[in-house]
Design an enzyme around this catalytic site. Structure first.
Site, PDB file in Angstrom:
ATOM      1  N   LYS A 173       0.834  -1.203   0.000  1.00  0.00           N
ATOM      2  CA  LYS A 173       0.000   0.000   0.000  1.00  0.00           C
ATOM      3  C   LYS A 173       0.866   1.250   0.000  1.00  0.00           C
ATOM      4  O   LYS A 173       1.672   1.460   0.907  1.00  0.00           O
ATOM      5  CB  LYS A 173      -0.915   0.000   1.227  1.00  0.00           C
ATOM      6  N   THR A 204      -6.927   9.351   9.065  1.00  0.00           N
ATOM      7  CA  THR A 204      -6.524   8.077   8.461  1.00  0.00           C
ATOM      8  C   THR A 204      -6.294   6.983   9.505  1.00  0.00           C
ATOM      9  O   THR A 204      -5.701   5.953   9.191  1.00  0.00           O
ATOM     10  CB  THR A 204      -5.239   8.270   7.640  1.00  0.00           C
ATOM     11  N   GLY A 206      -6.700   3.829  11.348  1.00  0.00           N
ATOM     12  CA  GLY A 206      -7.384   2.571  11.074  1.00  0.00           C
ATOM     13  C   GLY A 206      -7.599   2.245   9.614  1.00  0.00           C
ATOM     14  O   GLY A 206      -8.356   1.325   9.297  1.00  0.00           O
ATOM     15  N   THR A 207      -6.912   2.948   8.714  1.00  0.00           N
ATOM     16  CA  THR A 207      -7.121   2.664   7.283  1.00  0.00           C
ATOM     17  C   THR A 207      -6.662   1.256   6.908  1.00  0.00           C
ATOM     18  O   THR A 207      -7.325   0.569   6.141  1.00  0.00           O
ATOM     19  CB  THR A 207      -6.392   3.691   6.405  1.00  0.00           C
ATOM     20  N   GLY A 208      -5.520   0.824   7.452  1.00  0.00           N
ATOM     21  CA  GLY A 208      -5.033  -0.513   7.129  1.00  0.00           C
ATOM     22  C   GLY A 208      -5.939  -1.602   7.660  1.00  0.00           C
ATOM     23  O   GLY A 208      -6.203  -2.599   6.971  1.00  0.00           O
ATOM     24  N   CYS A 209      -6.428  -1.422   8.888  1.00  0.00           N
ATOM     25  CA  CYS A 209      -7.377  -2.378   9.467  1.00  0.00           C
ATOM     26  C   CYS A 209      -8.646  -2.447   8.625  1.00  0.00           C
ATOM     27  O   CYS A 209      -9.172  -3.524   8.336  1.00  0.00           O
ATOM     28  CB  CYS A 209      -7.735  -1.965  10.894  1.00  0.00           C
TER      29      CYS A 209
END
Length: 267
Positions: A173, A204, A206-209
């Site tokens: 990402k 942003t 928690g975007t990966g979660c």
């Protein structure tokens, strides 16, 4: 109804971790379940403390889920210690869920560490081989691949290196590190680039979660990996755009913007 399990840490502020995962799953119309591996005292500004759950309790939670409501997909997030990683890997080997998405969480959005870098070897050896999709961001991919990433071409090289460690699909990402928020996916044969409008915002957390949970939800719903990734990336972008503007740091996303657009104003 499709069922999705998250195995991850708990974020008491509700923006990341298990809390973000369950919100994302609910927004996708799947039944979300959780196994908590660490309790993280954090907010949008910083991580105050971390307390790990014992490996035996992690295993018991996984057993409790699989003996009753068998998941159609599993998302794995923060695994803070080698003992935790081995406990999870053992249960993955035992139950063999059809879809596994691994988000190799190493840092909070504010940069605070959530995993000892010395544990990366255990993560790579024990957990990554089970992944249908692994979703590192740039800092995480640099650690796992053992290289510096500055360009999209570097992302592709890193994806190939990570794929060689045993996972089936690698999504590196770009996020705010790469122009146009380019993500790169390598499936063992070809590299695919995903580009979507980049938003200028601090919201942003928690975007990966959220992305990995969206991918797991879409896989459970029957989508193939490329389409699941594309739809998940679009969902996350919308959730960022409709962030509610909470907290004094990196704010959380608007996970339910599709059904409750009034919950937050676009940035």
């Amino acid at each position: 109804m499709k069922k999705v399990l998250t195995i991850a840490g708990s974020d008491c502020s509700g923006g990341a971790g298990v809390q973000a995962d369950l919100k994302t799953m609910a927004a996708h119309g799947v039944f979300g379940m959780s196994v908590i591996v660490s309790v993280v005292a954090e907010n949008t500004m910083r991580v105050l403390d971390i307390q790990d759950i014992s490996p035996a309790m992690i295993e018991a939670q996984i057993d409790a889920v699989f003996e009753d409501i068998v998941p159609d997909a599993v998302k794995i997030g923060m695994l803070s210690s080698p003992a935790c990683m081995r406990a999870v890997a053992g249960k993955l080997a035992q139950y063999r869920p059809p879809h596994i998405v691994v988000d190799p969480v190493m840092f909070a959005k504010n940069g605070d560490p959530l995993m000892d870098p010395a544990s990366i070897g255990t993560l790579v050896d024990c957990v990554l081989p089970y992944a249908e999709v692994v979703t590192p961001n740039i800092p995480e991919a640099q650690y796992i691949a053992g290289m510096t990433i500055e360009t999209v071409e570097d992302m592709e090289q890193a994806a190939r290196r990570i794929h060689a460690k045993g996972c089936r699909n690698v999504l590196v990402k770009g996020g705010q590190h790469i122009a146009d928020a380019v993500d790169v996916m390598f499936d063992g044969q070809t590299c695919r680039r995903y580009t979507i409008r980049q938003l200028d915002t601090k919201n942003t957390h928690g975007t990966g979660c959220t992305l990995s949970s969206a991918i797991a939800s879409d896989l459970a719903l029957g989508l193939d990996v490329p389409e699941a990734v594309e739809r998940a990336k679009a969902y996350v972008t919308g959730a960022i755009a409709h962030a509610p503007g909470l907290g004094h740091g990196c704010g959380p996303l608007g996970h339910f913007y599709r059904t409750h657009p009034e919950g937050g104003d676009p940035v």
